[in-house]
Every structure is written in structure tokens, then in C-alpha cells.
Write a protein that holds these residues in place. Structure first.
Motif, PDB file in Angstrom:
ATOM      1  N   THR A  59       8.085  13.094 -16.081  1.00 19.89           N
ATOM      2  CA  THR A  59       7.631  11.991 -15.228  1.00 19.89           C
ATOM      3  C   THR A  59       7.414  10.750 -16.076  1.00 19.89           C
ATOM      4  N   LEU A  60       7.609   9.611 -15.458  1.00 17.03           N
ATOM      5  CA  LEU A  60       7.422   8.316 -16.132  1.00 17.03           C
ATOM      6  C   LEU A  60       6.895   7.328 -15.108  1.00 17.03           C
ATOM      7  N   ASP A  61       5.708   6.823 -15.366  1.00 21.24           N
ATOM      8  CA  ASP A  61       5.072   5.870 -14.448  1.00 21.24           C
ATOM      9  C   ASP A  61       5.063   6.397 -13.015  1.00 21.24           C
ATOM     10  N   GLY A  62       4.793   7.686 -12.880  1.00 21.18           N
ATOM     11  CA  GLY A  62       4.688   8.297 -11.565  1.00 21.18           C
ATOM     12  C   GLY A  62       5.998   8.709 -10.932  1.00 21.18           C
ATOM     13  N   ARG A 120       6.922   6.280 -22.759  1.00 21.59           N
ATOM     14  CA  ARG A 120       5.768   6.669 -21.936  1.00 21.59           C
ATOM     15  C   ARG A 120       6.054   7.884 -21.067  1.00 21.59           C
ATOM     16  N   ALA A 228      14.121   3.456 -10.023  1.00 21.56           N
ATOM     17  CA  ALA A 228      13.914   3.591 -11.469  1.00 21.56           C
ATOM     18  C   ALA A 228      15.284   3.434 -12.117  1.00 21.56           C
TER      19      ALA A 228
END
Length: 242
Positions: A59-62, A120, A228
């Protein structure tokens, strides 16, 4: 992001080139059997095999990252004098980097880069570019052996499912990018090959796309016409800052 390809390693699996000649006949069925899968794509004389990290939940930024967005490792082989030249980009967790790298180096393959594509992300993923030259089956065996010390799925890939709908205006994206994209596992992706002729040890790397010489841009819908987006730009040295 610049992909840097250094000279191919002439080592235990390698044969000195001494000029390009007609490549020996490659038994691709043996290569398929060694990798445990059919090529994801065959373009010209290049066979490209996919090793997506379908085992990972990243996951990345939700956003839950789909394999086709940024977790799709691959290895491509092109016939060359003395066997094949191989290039690849494999996706690894941080704890997998050293064990995989040690196996590859011991087998005579070269590590040309280790870097990030995602920042992140949780868990963190890393991308290892590899290169080699020599007997196709031996190279395939060495690469599979190295991947076996990671959790990369090496069993037969699942049958392709029906492509999910892409909740984006893909026609508009095609127009803006200036190329035709393709749906892949819920992701809409572009592969835009370099038009320059790139050579490695005197051999033209053609077709460029399957060998990693195409800029890739991918869009994963996140709802409300948003996405994304990841990209991997193939650049010449003097283009990087621009």
C-alpha cells in the motif's frame, strides 16, 4: 527515472563476443521449462518472462498497489553470439536483496542497478536490474535459483482473468500521451520505446520495448476520475536534468 545498462559481464556463463555472428538456435521450450512458465510476450526474437509479485500486499498513501502498476518483475532474453543476452528488472523486499544478489553474482550475472520505484510504500519494495550473456538454459536456471531465495511466486502463473473495467477516460489519456495504452489487470499502461538505436557490445537492442528500453507510464484508477500513477523513464545521460 533513468535506467542504466552497463556492459554485460563476461564470466562463468559468458562467452567472449569478438564480433556479432549468427546466434545459435535457442531451445526456447527448455528455457520455458526452466523458468516454469511461458513467456509473457514474444516480440521479434526477444522472449520476455514475467515474475510479478502477486504475493505482496503493498500500500502507498492508502492505495493498494496492483502488480501491474509497480510490482511486475521481468526477464528478457535475446539470441546473441554465444547464446543469449539477458536483461531483467526483478522486484524484491529489502530482506531479499542480499540473498538474491549473492546467488546471481555467484552464477556470473551482473547487477546493474538496485533502486526504488515507490517511496513511502509498505512494505518497502526494491528493484534489481540484472544482465548476463551465455547459454539460455543455464542463465534461466541461475535466475530461477536466485529468485528461489525470495518469496517471488515461481509456480505456474494463474490463467489470465477477464480484464477488469478501467474507470478512466482512456481515449483522452491516449490522446494526451500520444500513444495507445493497454489494460493490464486493472491498470492502464503505456510503453513508449526509444527511437534511438541502442547497442550493447556491438549488438542492436531490438525490439527495444521488451528489453526495457521503453518509457513506461501506468495509471491505476482510484475513483472519481483520479488515479495512482507510476513511471519509469528511459533517458540518455544529457536528458536527465531536462
Amino acid at each position: 527515472m533513468m535506467k542504466m545498462k552497463t556492459g554485460l559481464l563476461i564470466a562463468t556463463l559468458s562467452v567472449g563476443w569478438g564480433g556479432i555472428a549468427v546466434a545459435q538456435e535457442i531451445d526456447w521450450q527448455k528455457v520455458d521449462d526452466t523458468f516454469g512458465r511461458k513467456p509473457a510476450a514474444v516480440a521479434g526474437d526477444v522472449h520476455r518472462y514475467g515474475f510479478p509479485r502477486t504475493d505482496l500486499q503493498v500500500t502507498l498513501d492508502g492505495v493498494a498497489i496492483k502488480p501491474a502498476l509497480a510490482l511486475g518483475g521481468w526477464v528478457a532474453m535475446k539470441p546473441a553470439h554465444g547464446g543469449v543476452t539477458a536483461m531483467g528488472d526483478i522486484v524484491l523486499l529489502e530482506t531479499e536483496i542480499n540473498p538474491v544478489m549473492a546467488k546471481l553474482i555467484a552464477s556470473g550475472l551482473e547487477i546493474t542497478a538496485v533502486h526504488n520505484h515507490l517511496l513511502r510504500a509498505s512494505p518497502a519494495t526494491f528493484y534489481m536490474h540484472i544482465a548476463g550473456h551465455g547459454d539460455a538454459v543455464k542463465l534461466a536456471a541461475a535466475i530461477r535459483d536466485a529468485l528461489s531465495v525470495s518469496k517471488t511466486p515461481l509456480g505456474p502463473p494463474a490463467a489470465p482473468a477477464a480484464q477488469p473495467a478501467i474507470d478512466l477516460d482512456t481515449a483522452q489519456l491516449d490522446q494526451i500521451i500520444g500513444a495507445k495504452g493497454n489494460p493490464n489487470g486493472g491498470v492502464y499502461g503505456f510503453g513508449i520505446p526509444r527511437h534511438d538505436q541502442v547497442t550493447e557490445a556491438g549488438m542492436a537492442l531490438t525490439p527495444p520495448g521488451p528489453l526495457g528500453l521503453a518509457t513506461g507510464v501506468a495509471f491505476q484508477p482510484t475513483g472519481n476520475a483520479k488515479a495512482a500513477i507510476t513511471g519509469d523513464f528511459v533517458l540518455l545521460g544529457d536528458e536527465v536534468n531536462r
